[in-house]
Design a protein around this motif. Structure first.
Motif, PDB file in Angstrom:
ATOM      1  N   LEU A   1       0.968  -1.268   0.042  1.00 33.98           N
ATOM      2  CA  LEU A   1       0.080   0.093  -0.074  1.00 33.98           C
ATOM      3  C   LEU A   1       0.796   1.410   0.019  1.00 33.98           C
ATOM      4  CD1 LEU A   1      -2.841  -1.033   2.537  1.00 33.98           C
ATOM      5  CD2 LEU A   1      -2.701  -1.310   0.157  1.00 33.98           C
TER       6      LEU A   1
ATOM      7  N   ALA B   1      -1.928  -8.358  -2.247  1.00 37.05           N
ATOM      8  CA  ALA B   1      -1.558  -7.589  -3.896  1.00 37.05           C
ATOM      9  C   ALA B   1      -2.502  -8.462  -5.034  1.00 37.05           C
ATOM     10  CB  ALA B   1      -0.131  -7.727  -4.233  1.00 37.05           C
TER      11      ALA B   1
ATOM     12  N   ASN C   1     -10.414  -0.369  -5.398  1.00 40.38           N
ATOM     13  CA  ASN C   1      -9.791   0.763  -5.327  1.00 40.38           C
ATOM     14  C   ASN C   1     -10.085   2.231  -4.849  1.00 40.38           C
ATOM     15  OD1 ASN C   1      -7.263   0.016  -6.937  1.00 40.38           O
ATOM     16  ND2 ASN C   1      -9.117  -1.014  -8.149  1.00 40.38           N
ATOM     17  N   ARG C   2     -11.284   2.409  -4.738  1.00 40.67           N
ATOM     18  CA  ARG C   2     -11.983   3.777  -4.316  1.00 40.67           C
ATOM     19  C   ARG C   2     -12.677   3.691  -2.773  1.00 40.67           C
ATOM     20  NH1 ARG C   2      -8.868   5.440  -6.903  1.00 40.67           N
ATOM     21  NH2 ARG C   2      -8.977   6.304  -9.027  1.00 40.67           N
ATOM     22  N   THR C   3     -13.027   2.464  -2.329  1.00 39.83           N
ATOM     23  CA  THR C   3     -13.734   2.369  -1.014  1.00 39.83           C
ATOM     24  C   THR C   3     -12.847   1.903   0.256  1.00 39.83           C
ATOM     25  OG1 THR C   3     -14.277   0.219  -0.985  1.00 39.83           O
ATOM     26  CG2 THR C   3     -15.736   1.602  -2.390  1.00 39.83           C
ATOM     27  N   VAL C   4     -13.133   2.486   1.359  1.00 40.47           N
ATOM     28  CA  VAL C   4     -12.300   2.087   2.151  1.00 40.47           C
ATOM     29  C   VAL C   4     -12.320   0.695   2.855  1.00 40.47           C
ATOM     30  CG1 VAL C   4     -12.462   2.300   5.001  1.00 40.47           C
ATOM     31  CG2 VAL C   4     -12.989   4.298   3.577  1.00 40.47           C
ATOM     32  N   HIS C   5     -13.452   0.048   2.121  1.00 32.16           N
ATOM     33  CA  HIS C   5     -13.500  -1.512   2.467  1.00 32.16           C
ATOM     34  C   HIS C   5     -12.597  -2.318   1.702  1.00 32.16           C
ATOM     35  CE1 HIS C   5     -15.246  -5.545   2.640  1.00 32.16           C
ATOM     36  NE2 HIS C   5     -14.916  -5.736   1.572  1.00 32.16           N
TER      37      HIS C   5
ATOM     38  N   ARG D   1      -9.674  -1.013   0.254  1.00 39.08           N
ATOM     39  CA  ARG D   1      -8.346  -0.659   0.805  1.00 39.08           C
ATOM     40  C   ARG D   1      -7.808  -1.263   1.997  1.00 39.08           C
ATOM     41  NH1 ARG D   1      -6.188  -0.338  -3.477  1.00 39.08           N
ATOM     42  NH2 ARG D   1      -4.397   0.606  -2.346  1.00 39.08           N
ATOM     43  N   ASN D   2      -8.963  -1.704   2.933  1.00 43.02           N
ATOM     44  CA  ASN D   2      -8.807  -2.381   4.137  1.00 43.02           C
ATOM     45  C   ASN D   2      -8.571  -3.913   3.890  1.00 43.02           C
ATOM     46  OD1 ASN D   2      -8.806  -0.143   5.747  1.00 43.02           O
ATOM     47  ND2 ASN D   2     -11.042  -0.534   6.689  1.00 43.02           N
TER      48      ASN D   2
ATOM     49  N   TRP E   1      -9.471  10.446  -1.291  1.00 46.24           N
ATOM     50  CA  TRP E   1      -8.034  10.617  -1.704  1.00 46.24           C
ATOM     51  C   TRP E   1      -7.257  11.833  -1.379  1.00 46.24           C
ATOM     52  CZ3 TRP E   1      -5.795   5.934  -1.641  1.00 46.24           C
ATOM     53  CH2 TRP E   1      -6.408   4.681  -1.875  1.00 46.24           C
TER      54      TRP E   1
ATOM     55  N   TYR F   1      -6.911  -5.043   1.230  1.00 46.25           N
ATOM     56  CA  TYR F   1      -5.643  -5.100   0.825  1.00 46.25           C
ATOM     57  C   TYR F   1      -4.618  -5.001   1.925  1.00 46.25           C
ATOM     58  CZ  TYR F   1      -5.833  -4.416  -4.231  1.00 46.25           C
ATOM     59  OH  TYR F   1      -6.130  -4.678  -5.741  1.00 46.25           O
ATOM     60  N   ALA F   2      -5.035  -4.269   3.019  1.00 49.14           N
ATOM     61  CA  ALA F   2      -4.132  -4.032   4.073  1.00 49.14           C
ATOM     62  C   ALA F   2      -4.264  -5.312   5.021  1.00 49.14           C
ATOM     63  CB  ALA F   2      -4.781  -2.855   5.155  1.00 49.14           C
TER      64      ALA F   2
ATOM     65  N   ILE G   1      -8.454  -2.137  12.453  1.00 49.76           N
ATOM     66  CA  ILE G   1      -9.324  -2.636  11.434  1.00 49.76           C
ATOM     67  C   ILE G   1     -10.128  -3.989  11.776  1.00 49.76           C
ATOM     68  CG2 ILE G   1      -9.210  -3.614   9.172  1.00 49.76           C
ATOM     69  CD1 ILE G   1      -6.870  -1.620   8.405  1.00 49.76           C
TER      70      ILE G   1
ATOM     71  N   PHE H   1     -14.256  -0.477  -8.845  1.00 50.57           N
ATOM     72  CA  PHE H   1     -14.439   0.537  -7.893  1.00 50.57           C
ATOM     73  C   PHE H   1     -14.345   0.372  -6.364  1.00 50.57           C
ATOM     74  CE2 PHE H   1     -17.124   3.870  -6.269  1.00 50.57           C
ATOM     75  CZ  PHE H   1     -16.660   4.875  -6.968  1.00 50.57           C
TER      76      PHE H   1
ATOM     77  N   GLY I   1     -18.815   5.393   1.829  1.00 49.68           N
ATOM     78  CA  GLY I   1     -17.575   4.828   2.104  1.00 49.68           C
ATOM     79  C   GLY I   1     -16.478   4.791   1.324  1.00 49.68           C
ATOM     80  N   LEU I   2     -16.410   5.852   0.167  1.00 48.51           N
ATOM     81  CA  LEU I   2     -15.473   6.019  -0.539  1.00 48.51           C
ATOM     82  C   LEU I   2     -14.269   6.688   0.256  1.00 48.51           C
ATOM     83  CD1 LEU I   2     -17.287   7.293  -3.840  1.00 48.51           C
ATOM     84  CD2 LEU I   2     -16.865   5.122  -2.937  1.00 48.51           C
ATOM     85  N   VAL I   3     -13.214   6.413  -0.219  1.00 49.54           N
ATOM     86  CA  VAL I   3     -11.808   7.010   0.300  1.00 49.54           C
ATOM     87  C   VAL I   3     -11.787   8.328  -0.303  1.00 49.54           C
ATOM     88  CG1 VAL I   3      -9.448   6.770   0.478  1.00 49.54           C
ATOM     89  CG2 VAL I   3     -10.713   4.582   0.508  1.00 49.54           C
TER      90      VAL I   3
ATOM     91  N   ASP J   1      -2.090  -7.879   3.203  1.00 50.28           N
ATOM     92  CA  ASP J   1      -0.663  -7.685   3.355  1.00 50.28           C
ATOM     93  C   ASP J   1      -0.057  -7.828   4.426  1.00 50.28           C
ATOM     94  OD1 ASP J   1       1.606  -6.435   2.662  1.00 50.28           O
ATOM     95  OD2 ASP J   1       0.892  -5.042   1.496  1.00 50.28           O
TER      96      ASP J   1
END
Lengths: 503, 333
Positions: A97, B275, B194-198, B200-201, A118, B203-204, B217, B191, A114-116, B207
């Motif tokens: 990340l 990833a 790449n765009r929501t908190v869910h 990205r979390n 950025w 991925y985290a 989280i 979308f 819930g969108l980030v 990882d």
């Protein structure tokens, strides 16, 4: 300062694990705007205390009081919500990340649905990075950063919320001096904002430079708090180890033999470059340096776990090539690895099987493994190394750290090695067993083994080594003999300050 | 250019290069070996290829999330079959008899809800028991498949609704209904990731799980949501396919989980999590379908196709490993 309400107060914290009283009535107070050092040897209970504070363990007795409100820390999230931030020594970053996502991990700013968000995320992160004066931006992938820069990302997390208390756990372990200066400025800033800081470090010069008070733990119990300006290193050390620091080395009384292992111009990519040293039979050669200086990688190369890109290795004067651990073991090079539980032992196997692991294919009676021969080897080294275990059937997972380490050492001794490489021999081992391991290493040298000891602990490396190789970012800065080494010039050398040629 | 950008670009672009290679190979080889007169790169043939990619492709999008999250779901084939049975059978249920064609959306919703629920059950077990997702979904793969057989024994479940078939066979802007579903799912999941908190979390968590937990989280709920998403998508895949075919065998969808995982892995998602890219998974899906179609085009039988795909998968993973090694100094374990 006496009038202030403490930001954080620990009262009589007790935490026991099966068989160990890890924390025994620990109390201390952190005032706003103070830097409070927490010191103690490895295994003294610092990390257990921090885990209790961070909600990872629940204390058996005692309570945590944040701003005069008793708090029950049920989870790391709870601690964070109460304004207690942790900067971990072991990096807890998601490498794939971006820096921004890591800094705000778990708290990404949201827009609707819930969108980030950025833009906000990057703007806030860049503002923090600005304060830290680092050379990368919020969009950089964390996996592409150096260890030191990753540590800075970790530190950036402390600045994301209005913290009441920030706990730094060995933050400078992998930082260069320039980065340290920035870190200390950040700490001073936090101090001015009235944040209480707990600073865990082994480095005396840092402790005396930036802290106001020092609390000391020894073997899980609280040993007292000193005002930094009224005390000195010796007093703190005495409190930490219960006696004066024994810097006297066990001087070699025996004759040194021939050169057992010589390395000339050894390089392995960027991990380490142009490393040359030799070790004689009967000698202990210490390797000292910061995390990431390339010490472990040298050991791994000698043991055939990495292929060197240049340089030669000579064993008893003969040039050799080591392509795998099998090669290394055949030539009598043994490695007691850094991560004892992960790399050195099979925790679910018993003592005997662990000890005979590398030679079990030779200990056969017909097609079967010969139990008798195995037990004989185990008994021999149990007596020789004074391994305390109820019997060979005991699973090594149940032994104490010191005894586990002896099993690993015994495993290699039973192979009759020429060169024994010991990486961080006393990591996670209690004080008493520590000196036992140190004596054991000295004794092995006296018996004629060539021993290489890699350590991050200065007292240890000073105590056991005949000569010390100081490394900084993959290069040998200087080789000290026991006569010309001092704490000062050793620290300078491993920080990249010492002039390699200076006497 | 920053260091590492080139290799990243190469890795990202690799799957598309592979697709281009396949197209060239089959076009040329097709000239000499093809059993039909049509060129491989025929427009109709390519449109058909997209359509045929849809069942695997839709599930693969869900599998990408699951694998990025550090889990795996082996039960998708069974969920797919069970939802197909629900879809077709529910249209004949007496309680829906008076609905006429309005039964179609009802059955769809029913099938999708069942898929989501089965996924949720997987997720809940993984979350609450802490058992590895591989084991949990291995169990549910067998269990859900058992449900399919209990439903109708060895008999196929059939029901043709011509309104539905017409809808499924429609082409809008030249693309089939199934293709549209695949494209929309790809866009939505991209979308989400790449765009929501869910996303990205997710991925985290994949990882560095410890770091995610430390950062507060809530790992369990995220995993459960992802299992619900893949359950929903397996059901959607069934809905799209069986609206047209109208008959489901109890063995349908077997080995789908493996095809899906193959596509996701070909697209470069790490098995260990953390990833992966939706767009590359899309590439992986196309690459597999191209291979199946292309080999059929030049006259290979099914067994050969499977053999070749297996070999290519291993070759790709080997190449990937070689590319990812940090030079010769890498630690040998």
């Amino acid at each position: 300062m006496t009038e202030q309400t403490p930001v954080l107060r620990l009262e009589n914290i007790v935490k026991t694990f099966p068989g160990v009283r890890a924390l025994d009535g620990v109390s201390f107070t952190v005032l706003p705007g103070e830097v409070h050092a927490l010191m103690g040897e490895n295994g003294a209970g610092k990390s257990t205390l921090m885990n209790v504070l961070g909600g990872i363990y629940q204390p058996d007795e005692g309570q945590i009081i944040v701003s005069e409100q008793p708090a029950v820390m049920t989870s790391p999230l709870e601690a964070k919500a109460r304004g207690i931030m942790f900067i971990h020594q072991e990096l807890s970053l998601a490498e794939e990340l971006s820096v921004a996502e890591n800094v705000y991990l778990g708290e990404l700013p949201k827009k609707r649905f819930g969108l980030v968000d950025w833009d906000t995320l990057y703007a806030r992160t860049d503002a923090i990075l600005e304060r830290l004066k680092v050379g990368f931006d919020a969009r950089t992938r964390v996996g592409d950063l150096s260890i030191a820069n990753q540590q800075m990302v970790e530190i950036a997390r402390a600045l994301t919320v209005d913290a009441k208390a920030v706990i730094f756990d060995e933050p400078t372990a992998s930082l260069t001096d320039a980065e340290k200066v920035v870190l200390f400025e950040v700490i001073a800033d936090l101090q001015r904002d009235g944040v209480g800081i707990i600073y865990i470090s082994h480095r005396m010069e840092e402790i005396f430079k930036i802290t106001d008070r020092i609390s000391v733990l020894r073997d899980g119990s609280y040993r007292g708090t000193l005002h930094t300006r009224d005390t000195d290193e010796e007093a703190v050390t005495q409190l930490m180890i219960g006696r004066k620091l024994d810097l006297s080395r066990s001087e070699s009384t025996h004759e040194l033999g021939d050169v057992a292992l010589e390395v000339r111009g050894l390089s392995c990519g960027h991990l380490f470059e142009d490393v040359s040293f030799h070790v004689r039979r009967g000698e202990v050669l210490g390797f000292y340096g910061l995390v990431g200086a390339g010490r472990t990688e040298i050991a791994e190369t000698l043991f055939g776990l990495r292929d060197p890109s240049a340089g030669t290795i000579l064993l008893d004067g003969q040039e050799i090539r080591i392509h795998s651990p099998v090669d290394a073991i055949e030539r009598g090079i043994s490695l007691v690895p850094e991560d004892r539980k992960g790399q050195g032992l099979v925790l679910g196997m018993n003592c005997r099987d662990n000890m005979t692991l590398p030679q079990v294919s030779d200990l056969t009676a017909g097609p079967f493994v010969s139990d008798g021969a195995e037990v004989a080897i185990f008994d021999q080294y149990r007596d020789k190394l004074d391994i305390r275990t109820p019997g060979w059937r005991q699973l090594v997972g149940n032994l104490s750290g010191g005894n586990q380490q002896k099993i690993v050492i015994g495993k290699w001794l039973s192979m009759h090695p020429n060169v024994l490489i010991v990486d961080e021999p006393t990591r996670g081992i209690d004080v008493g067993s520590k000196s036992e391991i140190h004596n054991l290493i000295r004794e092995l040298a006296a018996q004629g083994y060539a021993v290489i000891v890699i350590s991050s602990e200065m007292p240890e490396v000073l105590r056991v080594s005949d000569r010390i190789v100081a490394m900084y970012s993959g290069r040998v800065m200087r080789t000290f003999t026991s006569d010309d080494v001092t704490e000062d010039n050793l620290i300078q050398a491993i920080s990249g300050l010492g002039d390699g040629a200076a006497a | 250019m920053k260091p590492g950008t080139l290799s990243t670009f190469l890795k990202r672009g690799a799957i598309w290069g592979f697709i281009a290679l396949e197209l060239i190979f089959f076009t040329v080889a097709g000239e000499f070996l093809s059993v039909s007169d049509k060129a491989f790169m025929d427009v109709d043939n390519m449109l058909l290829l997209f359509k045929q990619s849809a069942p695997i492709g839709i599930i693969a999008m869900g599998m990408t999330i699951i694998m990025v999250n550090g889990n795996i779901d082996l039960s998708v084939g069974a969920i797919y079959a069970f939802c197909a049975v629900i879809l077709l059978d529910s249209m004949t249920w007496p309680i829906f008899a008076g609905l006429g064609d309005a039964v179609i959306p009802v059955s769809w919703i029913l099938a999708l809800a069942v898929g989501t629920a089965l996924g949720a059950l997987n997720g809940l077990i993984v979350w609450k028991t802490g058992v590895d997702a591989f084991i949990v979904t291995l169990g549910s793969m067998l269990g859900y498949r058992g449900l399919v057989f209990m439903y109708n024994g060895e008999q196929p479940t059939s029901h043709l609704n011509w309104t539905l078939v017409d809808f499924a066979e429609q082409q809008f802007l030249g693309l089939h209904t199934a293709t549209w579903f695949l494209l929309i799912v790809t866009a939505v999941i991209w979308f989400l990731m790449n765009r929501t908190v869910h996303g990205r979390n997710a991925y985290a968590i994949g990882d560095n799980r410890a770091a995610a937990v430390n950062a507060g989280i809530r790992v369990g709920p995220h995993m459960m949501v992802n299992f619900m998403i893949i359950g929903f998508l397996a059901a959607l895949s069934a809905v799209v396919f069986y609206s047209e075919s109208g008959s489901v065998n109890p063995n349908d969808g077997e080995l789908y989980e493996l095809w899906v995982i193959t596509a996701v892995v070909l697209g470069g998602t790490k098995l260990t999590g953390g990833a992966g890219s939706i767009i590359s998974t899309f590439g992986g899906v196309l690459a597999i379908q191209l291979l199946r179609k292309g080999l059929a085009h030049i006259g290979a039988d099914t067994e050969t196709v499977n053999l070749v795909i297996g070999l290519i998968l291993i070759a790709v993973l080997f190449l990937d490993r070689q590319l990812n090694l940090k030079g010769k100094e890498e630690l040998k374990v």
